[in-house]
Write an enzyme that holds these catalytic residues in place. Structure first.
Site, PDB file in Angstrom:
ATOM      1  N   PRO A  72       0.840  -1.196   0.000  1.00 57.39           N
ATOM      2  CA  PRO A  72       0.000   0.000   0.000  1.00 57.39           C
ATOM      3  C   PRO A  72       0.878   1.249   0.000  1.00 57.39           C
ATOM      4  O   PRO A  72       1.969   1.246   0.574  1.00 57.39           O
ATOM      5  CB  PRO A  72      -0.782  -0.110   1.319  1.00 57.39           C
ATOM      6  CG  PRO A  72      -0.645  -1.539   1.737  1.00 57.39           C
ATOM      7  CD  PRO A  72       0.664  -2.009   1.205  1.00 57.39           C
ATOM      8  N   LYS A  73       0.410   2.314  -0.629  1.00 52.58           N
ATOM      9  CA  LYS A  73       1.117   3.592  -0.589  1.00 52.58           C
ATOM     10  C   LYS A  73       0.513   4.418   0.543  1.00 52.58           C
ATOM     11  O   LYS A  73      -0.622   4.875   0.452  1.00 52.58           O
ATOM     12  CB  LYS A  73       0.993   4.330  -1.923  1.00 52.58           C
ATOM     13  CG  LYS A  73       1.855   5.588  -1.981  1.00 52.58           C
ATOM     14  CD  LYS A  73       1.747   6.264  -3.337  1.00 52.58           C
ATOM     15  CE  LYS A  73       2.694   7.455  -3.416  1.00 52.58           C
ATOM     16  NZ  LYS A  73       2.406   8.469  -2.377  1.00 52.58           N
ATOM     17  N   TRP A  74       1.280   4.602   1.592  1.00 57.83           N
ATOM     18  CA  TRP A  74       0.792   5.279   2.790  1.00 57.83           C
ATOM     19  C   TRP A  74       0.795   6.790   2.604  1.00 57.83           C
ATOM     20  O   TRP A  74       1.736   7.351   2.043  1.00 57.83           O
ATOM     21  CB  TRP A  74       1.666   4.891   3.991  1.00 57.83           C
ATOM     22  CG  TRP A  74       1.629   3.430   4.258  1.00 57.83           C
ATOM     23  CD1 TRP A  74       2.434   2.467   3.721  1.00 57.83           C
ATOM     24  CD2 TRP A  74       0.698   2.737   5.089  1.00 57.83           C
ATOM     25  NE1 TRP A  74       2.072   1.227   4.177  1.00 57.83           N
ATOM     26  CE2 TRP A  74       1.014   1.365   5.022  1.00 57.83           C
ATOM     27  CE3 TRP A  74      -0.354   3.158   5.906  1.00 57.83           C
ATOM     28  CZ2 TRP A  74       0.300   0.402   5.737  1.00 57.83           C
ATOM     29  CZ3 TRP A  74      -1.068   2.207   6.617  1.00 57.83           C
ATOM     30  CH2 TRP A  74      -0.743   0.840   6.522  1.00 57.83           C
TER      31      TRP A  74
END
Length: 220
Positions: free
Chosen positions: A31-33
């Site tokens: 996931p891209k936080w």
């Protein structure tokens, strides 16, 4: 020992989640936080938090500086994201506005916000462990050592989830936006850490809108 904090490795944008079968060595998806990029150096005596820019973040997150020596089993250099989550238990989502407010010149406000909106660190890479410099090691090895290092580490330090499955990554892109996540990142498993270079792939949520442009201003 003392760690030199490098420039973080960066990502180039892509329109769709890439196919790992078309990448030599394969890909790992994360996931891209939606937070602040942070490189945490714990040398056994002091904690320093580097950023994507030239400005260190150490003074703005005293709760992380205090927690790191208590939680990490030995000195290391971690790459990851600093995030703040707000909302009722079980319904929390990442809160960019609350995170942005943490950057403040007044020490009293920094201390108050550290208690009111404490940050978490989501680790996704390990650049050094003890005396071992891992920058030239493939990401697959760095990730395995990161999982071992943080296996028993508690909140507020976490390790990002991953998948090698393209369809799962595509579902993350579609479903995780509601939790405040910013997209998906694909990382080549066989590559070393490349400070300052765009060797990763990011796929962000895209939105379109119909607008009427009334004017524009030329940037200096």
């Amino acid at each position: 020992m003392r760690y030199d904090i490098p420039a973080p490795m960066l990502a180039k944008a892509a329109a769709t989640v890439p196919d790992p079968a078309k990448t030599a060595g394969g890909l790992l998806f994360e996931p891209k936080w939606d937070g602040f990029r942070g490189l945490i150096a714990w040398d056994g005596e002091t904690v320093e938090i580097g950023s994507r820019g030239a400005k260190p973040l150490t003074r703005y997150f005293p709760e992380l500086v205090e927690a790191i020596p208590e939680l990490l089993p030995h000195p290391c250099l971690l790459d990851g994201e600093i995030v703040v989550a707000t909302g009722a238990e079980g319904e929390q989502r990442l809160d960019w506005e609350a995170l942005s407010q943490r950057i403040h010149p007044a020490a009293s406000r920094v201390a108050r916000l550290a208690a009111e909106t404490p940050a978490m660190f989501i680790a996704f890479d390990l650049l050094a462990e003890g005396d071992d410099d891992l920058l030239d090691r493939p990401f697959s090895e760095r990730r395995a050592r990161l999982e071992s290092l943080l296996a028993d580490v508690a909140h507020p330090v976490h390790i990002t989830r991953t998948t090698r499955d393209h369809d799962a990554a595509a579902r993350w892109l579609a479903e995780f936006e509601g939790a405040g996540l910013d997209g998906v990142v694909a990382k080549p498993l066989d590559q070393p850490y490349a400070p300052g270079k765009r060797t990763l792939i990011k796929v962000k949520h895209a939105r379109t809108a119909d607008v009427v442009a009334l004017g524009y201003r030329i940037h200096k």
